[in-house]
Design an enzyme around this catalytic site. Structure first.
Site, PDB file in Angstrom:
ATOM      1  N   ASP A   1      28.012  97.388  28.979  1.00 52.05           N
ATOM      2  CA  ASP A   1      26.653  97.081  28.538  1.00 52.05           C
ATOM      3  C   ASP A   1      26.754  96.739  27.054  1.00 52.05           C
ATOM      4  OD1 ASP A   1      24.046  97.068  27.648  1.00 52.05           O
ATOM      5  OD2 ASP A   1      23.546  99.082  28.379  1.00 52.05           O
TER       6      ASP A   1
ATOM      7  N   LYS B   1      17.744  92.079  21.834  1.00 52.40           N
ATOM      8  CA  LYS B   1      18.266  92.724  20.635  1.00 52.40           C
ATOM      9  C   LYS B   1      18.922  91.684  19.722  1.00 52.40           C
ATOM     10  CE  LYS B   1      17.322  96.721  22.638  1.00 52.40           C
ATOM     11  NZ  LYS B   1      18.089  97.295  23.726  1.00 52.40           N
TER      12      LYS B   1
ATOM     13  N   TRP C   1      21.522 105.254  27.109  1.00 52.24           N
ATOM     14  CA  TRP C   1      21.666 104.100  28.000  1.00 52.24           C
ATOM     15  C   TRP C   1      22.809 104.305  28.985  1.00 52.24           C
ATOM     16  CZ3 TRP C   1      17.330 101.974  28.246  1.00 52.24           C
ATOM     17  CH2 TRP C   1      16.544 101.729  27.119  1.00 52.24           C
TER      18      TRP C   1
HETATM   19  C1  LIG Z   1      17.765  98.162  24.974  1.00 51.72           C
HETATM   20  C2  LIG Z   1      18.954  98.560  25.762  1.00 51.72           C
HETATM   21  C3  LIG Z   1      18.919  98.669  27.166  1.00 51.72           C
HETATM   22  C4  LIG Z   1      17.661  98.447  27.966  1.00 51.72           C
HETATM   23  O1  LIG Z   1      17.320  97.139  28.018  1.00 51.72           O
HETATM   24  P1  LIG Z   1      16.084  96.611  28.880  1.00 51.72           P
HETATM   25  O2  LIG Z   1      16.229  95.147  28.726  1.00 51.72           O
HETATM   26  O3  LIG Z   1      14.845  97.174  28.284  1.00 51.72           O
HETATM   27  O4  LIG Z   1      16.280  97.061  30.286  1.00 51.72           O
HETATM   28  C5  LIG Z   1      20.085  98.995  27.820  1.00 51.72           C
HETATM   29  N1  LIG Z   1      21.227  99.216  27.151  1.00 51.72           N
HETATM   30  C6  LIG Z   1      21.295  99.143  25.809  1.00 51.72           C
HETATM   31  C7  LIG Z   1      22.602  99.391  25.115  1.00 51.72           C
HETATM   32  C8  LIG Z   1      20.166  98.815  25.084  1.00 51.72           C
HETATM   33  O5  LIG Z   1      20.231  98.730  23.733  1.00 51.72           O
END
Ligand SMILES: *Cc1c(COP(=O)(O)O)cnc(C)c1O
Length: 354
Positions: free
Chosen positions: A166, A190, A99
């Site tokens: 993030d 998540k 990511w």
């Molecule tokens: C799942 C995830 C993403 C991507 O998320 P989307 O909503 O599918 O764009 C980005 N960063 C992390 C840390 C993730 O776990």
């Protein structure tokens, strides 16, 4: 079912029950949450409460604004540098997994990227601690929890430059000094709610400084001015996030979530450390409390193990296609009894094949 999915992932049962009810009859209005206007007071109250709960959990004052936007965390890989980084400026990024790497790729479209730290040399199985962030970096970007690789930052990096993070896969799993951050973003699917919305928390003072024109829908400032109702938001996804936050608050807030996360992680890693057949692959001090990544010492048994899991109602244990192996996600809503059931199965499998 025991749901170890990495995302979209398990939600509290009572949130699902309430969301299901709202699809038929939202708040005794006789209307579905899916058929009311986003500018009604009904939805306005949902949005207000959702934004308020985020501020309460994060203990933020008026310097920060809370938004619920479209496009998932992936859109934030692009929207963050578009709003914060000028063409001739440099932002520092940590490359600790898939990511983070994607965020770096997007940022390069808008300015210079200085990858100040990378764990690529060991396949992202650890978090480098000693690295240098130049004082003139526009910001430092990192991923608090590496969902795919199973590592997690257990401290906030020490730096004087603005922090951008993030937090998609560990948001609201623990208290943090959230006020230290210039920008926080997280896809909801998540640990917060349903897919289709992401949480963005931004410190107002970092905005309005880049020279480039920003398309209306991409400009954080416009969303702030519109109270996160610039255009039609993902109404249902925001609603589910609000319900989940209500649940977190009722259960005891982020302190309680941290206690449970620690309990789950200690229990599960202890099993991985004691069963010879299963092997955790991440540096001990960097183990994620959300996503445990591990392998079976005899890889030929992996398929059989996964089949047994499935037979026992345990799903989501296969590792991400980019790293293979196995992964167990243990988000806020996962009851410890699910992990106990899984560990029982692992013990049995271990005794048979180790
Ligand atoms: C799942 C995830 C993403 C991507 O998320 P989307 O909503 O599918 O764009 C980005 N960063 C992390 C840390 C993730 O776990």
């Amino acid at each position: 079912m025991h749901n170890f999915n990495s995302g979209p992932s398990i939600l509290p049962q009572e949130v699902l029950t309430e969301a299901a009810e709202a699809i038929h009859n939202f708040n005794h209005t006789g209307l579905s949450i899916l058929e009311i206007g986003h500018r009604t007071n009904w939805f306005g109250e949902v949005m207000t409460e959702a934004r308020y709960l985020v501020k309460e959990f994060m203990q933020l004052g008026d310097d920060h604004e809370v938004l619920f936007l479209h496009g998932g965390a992936t859109a934030q890989f692009m929207q963050a540098p578009m709003n914060l980084l000028d063409t001739d400026e440099t932002a520092a990024y940590c490359d600790n997994g898939i990511w983070g790497s994607k965020a770096i790729k997007e940022a390069r479209l808008f300015g210079n990227v200085n990858v100040v730290s990378s764990s690529k040399d060991k396949k992202h199985t650890y978090i480098p601690k000693d690295f240098f962030v130049p004082e003139d970096s526009k910001y430092l970007h990192y991923t608090t929890n590496n969902t795919v690789e199973g590592t997690q930052w257990h401290h906030i990096p020490a730096t004087t430059v603005p922090l951008v993070a993030d937090m998609s896969s560990d948001i609201f799993s623990r208290p943090m000094e959230f006020s230290k951050f210039a920008l926080i973003y997280a896809g909801a699917q998540k640990n917060i709610g349903a897919a289709g919305v992401n949480l963005v928390v931004v410190k107002k003072e970092v905005l309005g400084k880049v020279k480039r024109p920003i398309p209306t829908i991409m400009d954080y400032g416009n969303h702030i001015e519109a109270g996160s109702l610039l255009n039609t938001p993902p109404v249902f996804a925001v609603y589910v996030s609000m319900l989940t936050m209500r649940w977190i608050k009722k259960e005891g807030g982020l302190e309680e979530m941290e206690k449970r996360s620690r309990q789950r992680a200690e229990f599960f890693y202890n099993a991985l450390d004691t069963l010879p057949l299963f092997k955790p692959i991440v540096a001990i001090e960097d183990r994620s409390w959300m996503n445990a990544v591990f392998i079976i010492e005899k890889p030929e048994l992996e398929k059989q193990f996964l089949e047994q899991c499935k037979e026992n109602g345990m799903i989501g244990i296969k590792g991400h296609r980019s790293v293979g192996g196995l992964r167990v996600s243990m988000y806020n809503a996962l009851p410890i009894c699910s992990l106990e059931a899984l560990v029982d199965l692992m013990k049995e499998f271990n005794n048979k094949f180790a």
